[in-house]
Design a protein around this motif. Structure first.
Motif, mmCIF file in Angstrom:
data_model
loop_
_atom_site.group_PDB
_atom_site.id
_atom_site.type_symbol
_atom_site.label_atom_id
_atom_site.label_comp_id
_atom_site.label_asym_id
_atom_site.label_seq_id
_atom_site.Cartn_x
_atom_site.Cartn_y
_atom_site.Cartn_z
ATOM 1 N N VAL A 173 -1.541 -54.407 35.436
ATOM 2 C CA VAL A 173 -1.813 -55.779 34.966
ATOM 3 C C VAL A 173 -1.694 -55.850 33.441
ATOM 4 C CG1 VAL A 173 -3.618 -57.548 34.763
ATOM 5 C CG2 VAL A 173 -3.248 -56.378 36.954
ATOM 6 N N ASP A 174 -2.265 -54.870 32.735
ATOM 7 C CA ASP A 174 -2.172 -54.846 31.262
ATOM 8 C C ASP A 174 -0.713 -54.762 30.813
ATOM 9 O OD1 ASP A 174 -4.924 -54.862 31.184
ATOM 10 O OD2 ASP A 174 -5.132 -52.728 30.668
ATOM 11 N N ALA A 175 0.067 -53.945 31.518
ATOM 12 C CA ALA A 175 1.481 -53.774 31.135
ATOM 13 C C ALA A 175 2.248 -55.084 31.319
ATOM 14 C CB ALA A 175 2.111 -52.659 31.978
ATOM 15 N N VAL A 176 1.969 -55.797 32.402
ATOM 16 C CA VAL A 176 2.664 -57.078 32.629
ATOM 17 C C VAL A 176 2.239 -58.093 31.555
ATOM 18 C CG1 VAL A 176 2.966 -59.011 34.248
ATOM 19 C CG2 VAL A 176 2.958 -56.659 35.104
ATOM 20 N N ALA A 177 0.941 -58.110 31.236
ATOM 21 C CA ALA A 177 0.452 -59.035 30.198
ATOM 22 C C ALA A 177 1.136 -58.733 28.866
ATOM 23 C CB ALA A 177 -1.063 -58.918 30.068
ATOM 24 N N ASP A 178 1.288 -57.443 28.554
ATOM 25 C CA ASP A 178 1.911 -57.039 27.300
ATOM 26 C C ASP A 178 3.401 -57.412 27.297
ATOM 27 O OD1 ASP A 178 1.862 -55.814 24.786
ATOM 28 O OD2 ASP A 178 2.668 -53.954 25.625
ATOM 29 N N ALA A 179 4.069 -57.194 28.435
ATOM 30 C CA ALA A 179 5.500 -57.515 28.520
ATOM 31 C C ALA A 179 5.734 -59.021 28.365
ATOM 32 C CB ALA A 179 6.054 -57.031 29.864
ATOM 33 N N LEU A 180 4.845 -59.824 28.926
ATOM 34 C CA LEU A 180 4.999 -61.291 28.852
ATOM 35 C C LEU A 180 4.714 -61.794 27.442
ATOM 36 C CD1 LEU A 180 5.462 -63.974 30.401
ATOM 37 C CD2 LEU A 180 2.988 -64.009 30.860
ATOM 38 N N GLY A 181 3.686 -61.241 26.816
ATOM 39 C CA GLY A 181 3.338 -61.678 25.457
ATOM 40 C C GLY A 181 3.075 -63.169 25.415
ATOM 41 N N ALA A 182 3.605 -63.825 24.385
ATOM 42 C CA ALA A 182 3.332 -65.255 24.190
ATOM 43 C C ALA A 182 4.463 -66.130 24.723
ATOM 44 C CB ALA A 182 3.127 -65.530 22.702
ATOM 45 N N ARG A 183 5.433 -65.503 25.423
ATOM 46 C CA ARG A 183 6.553 -66.310 25.940
ATOM 47 C C ARG A 183 6.142 -67.055 27.211
ATOM 48 N NH1 ARG A 183 8.559 -61.603 24.450
ATOM 49 N NH2 ARG A 183 8.431 -60.761 26.554
ATOM 50 N N PRO A 184 6.745 -68.207 27.476
ATOM 51 C CA PRO A 184 6.416 -68.934 28.720
ATOM 52 C C PRO A 184 6.776 -68.125 29.971
ATOM 53 C CG PRO A 184 7.678 -70.348 27.227
ATOM 54 C CD PRO A 184 7.675 -68.972 26.613
ATOM 55 N N PHE A 185 7.952 -67.465 29.931
ATOM 56 C CA PHE A 185 8.401 -66.633 31.049
ATOM 57 C C PHE A 185 8.838 -65.280 30.483
ATOM 58 C CE2 PHE A 185 8.962 -71.036 32.374
ATOM 59 C CZ PHE A 185 8.217 -71.029 33.555
ATOM 60 N N LEU A 186 9.045 -64.295 31.347
ATOM 61 C CA LEU A 186 9.253 -62.932 30.833
ATOM 62 C C LEU A 186 10.389 -62.857 29.813
ATOM 63 C CD1 LEU A 186 8.055 -60.026 31.191
ATOM 64 C CD2 LEU A 186 10.106 -59.549 32.517
ATOM 65 N N HIS A 187 11.486 -63.576 30.079
ATOM 66 C CA HIS A 187 12.629 -63.477 29.173
ATOM 67 C C HIS A 187 12.806 -64.711 28.296
ATOM 68 C CE1 HIS A 187 13.592 -59.687 30.950
ATOM 69 N NE2 HIS A 187 13.761 -60.206 32.150
ATOM 70 N N GLU A 211 -11.376 -59.118 46.220
ATOM 71 C CA GLU A 211 -12.071 -59.257 44.944
ATOM 72 C C GLU A 211 -12.215 -57.888 44.299
ATOM 73 O OE1 GLU A 211 -15.673 -61.468 45.389
ATOM 74 O OE2 GLU A 211 -14.661 -63.055 46.523
ATOM 75 N N GLY A 212 -12.460 -57.865 42.987
ATOM 76 C CA GLY A 212 -12.703 -56.571 42.356
ATOM 77 C C GLY A 212 -12.129 -56.482 40.956
ATOM 78 N N ALA A 213 -12.016 -55.222 40.492
ATOM 79 C CA ALA A 213 -11.669 -54.952 39.098
ATOM 80 C C ALA A 213 -10.287 -55.480 38.713
ATOM 81 C CB ALA A 213 -11.718 -53.434 38.862
ATOM 82 N N VAL A 214 -9.330 -55.414 39.633
ATOM 83 C CA VAL A 214 -7.969 -55.832 39.276
ATOM 84 C C VAL A 214 -7.923 -57.352 39.102
ATOM 85 C CG1 VAL A 214 -5.541 -55.776 39.958
ATOM 86 C CG2 VAL A 214 -7.017 -53.831 40.480
ATOM 87 N N ARG A 215 -8.570 -58.053 40.014
ATOM 88 C CA ARG A 215 -8.648 -59.516 39.868
ATOM 89 C C ARG A 215 -9.306 -59.868 38.533
ATOM 90 N NH1 ARG A 215 -11.407 -63.685 44.087
ATOM 91 N NH2 ARG A 215 -9.429 -63.310 45.137
ATOM 92 N N ASP A 216 -10.412 -59.198 38.233
ATOM 93 C CA ASP A 216 -11.109 -59.485 36.969
ATOM 94 C C ASP A 216 -10.199 -59.225 35.777
ATOM 95 O OD1 ASP A 216 -13.277 -60.064 38.524
ATOM 96 O OD2 ASP A 216 -14.331 -58.167 38.122
ATOM 97 N N ARG A 217 -9.377 -58.154 35.884
ATOM 98 C CA ARG A 217 -8.499 -57.830 34.765
ATOM 99 C C ARG A 217 -7.443 -58.926 34.571
ATOM 100 N NH1 ARG A 217 -7.486 -53.183 31.672
ATOM 101 N NH2 ARG A 217 -9.537 -52.594 32.458
ATOM 102 N N VAL A 218 -6.893 -59.450 35.667
ATOM 103 C CA VAL A 218 -5.917 -60.545 35.527
ATOM 104 C C VAL A 218 -6.589 -61.715 34.811
ATOM 105 C CG1 VAL A 218 -4.511 -62.249 36.751
ATOM 106 C CG2 VAL A 218 -4.578 -59.883 37.574
#
Ligand SMILES: N[C@@H](CCC(=O)N[C@@H](CS)C(=O)NCC(=O)O)C(=O)O
Length: 237
Positions: A173-187, A211-218
């Motif tokens: 989840v962190d990696a996807v958030a980092d890859a997306l950054g501030a752009r509306p879509f990935l690219h 439910e759980g840690a991964v949901r909370d992280r998103v």
């Protein structure tokens, strides 16, 4: 041969009041079709209706086809719409890495969370109660669980502790958030195929039955929450 004039039917796993399907792969496919502007009907079914035991699958003219990526290639060929047209080689490689992190790793983490955490399994059981006839429900549930535990075992994820599984899911989840950054879509400003994958996994993470840690992280990543809202608004409302 099926053409774009033939009706397209998508067989998807059912959802809840909060989401049309709890399956990330079904939400991926349906979102992809919405993004591509391809009209389709949906029927909600369980795995026993699918030719390979997995959902989603489609019926299109004389074609019956499972596997979301295969279906997306079929749709691109038949309708002449390719969401990834114009992407550079590097962008395509980034899409592949993000897609596989979600489809191969987060998928296993989600299955582990569903079948190895008692409270989640209870929620999954209650969700299934609406779709499995009462006469066979008590017999079917242990079979469903055994099948999924076998898959988890073959994969190797059962070797990990709960902390390790949750850390793996959160890292994706962190990696996807980092890859997306501030752009509306990935690219950039327009959605491509990988955005349907990201939405399929994140929307079902925050609105599904697990439910759980991964949901909370998103939920802790404002850009991911905004991304879900953006796709909701453009393609699901
Ligand atoms: N590679 C398949 C994966 C589909 C998949 O695993 N779907 C899940 C629902 S999210 C499923 O049908 N699971 C049933 C099972 O594994 O027995 C695709 O891309 O369509």
């Amino acid at each position: 041969m099926a053409t774009k004039n033939d009706a397209l039917k998508v067989y998807s796993m059912p959802g809840t009041a909060r989401i049309p399907s709890i399956s990330p792969f079904c939400m991926k496919l349906e979102t992809h079709l919405h993004m591509a502007g391809v009209r389709f009907e949906t029927e909600h079914v369980l795995f026993d209706r699918s030719p390979n035991g997995r959902l989603p699958f489609i019926e299109h003219g004389d074609v019956v086809m499972p596997e979301s990526e295969r279906i997306i290639r079929h749709v691109a060929r038949t309708w002449g719409v390719d969401l990834d047209a114009g992407l550079s080689g590097r962008e395509r490689h980034q899409s592949l890495l993000v897609r596989l992190s979600l489809e191969e790793t987060l998928r296993m983490v989600r299955t582990w969370e569903t079948f190895c955490i008692d409270e989640n399994f209870e929620r999954a059981r209650e969700y299934l109660r609406a779709f499995i006839p009462a006469s066979v429900f008590e017999m079917a549930i242990p079979q469903v669980k055994a099948r999924q535990l076998e898959k988890l075992d073959k994969h190797g994820i059962l070797e990990l502790s709960r902390d390790e599984v949750e850390a793996l899911g959160c890292a994706v989840v962190d990696a996807v958030a980092d890859a997306l950054g501030a752009r509306p879509f990935l690219h950039g400003d327009r959605p491509t195929g990988v955005d349907a994958v990201i939405y399929g996994f994140l929307a079902t993470e925050v609105r599904g039955v697990v439910e759980g840690a991964v949901r909370d992280r998103v939920r802790s990543h404002a850009n991911l929450v905004d991304f879900i809202g953006r796709v909701d608004g453009r393609y699901w409302s």
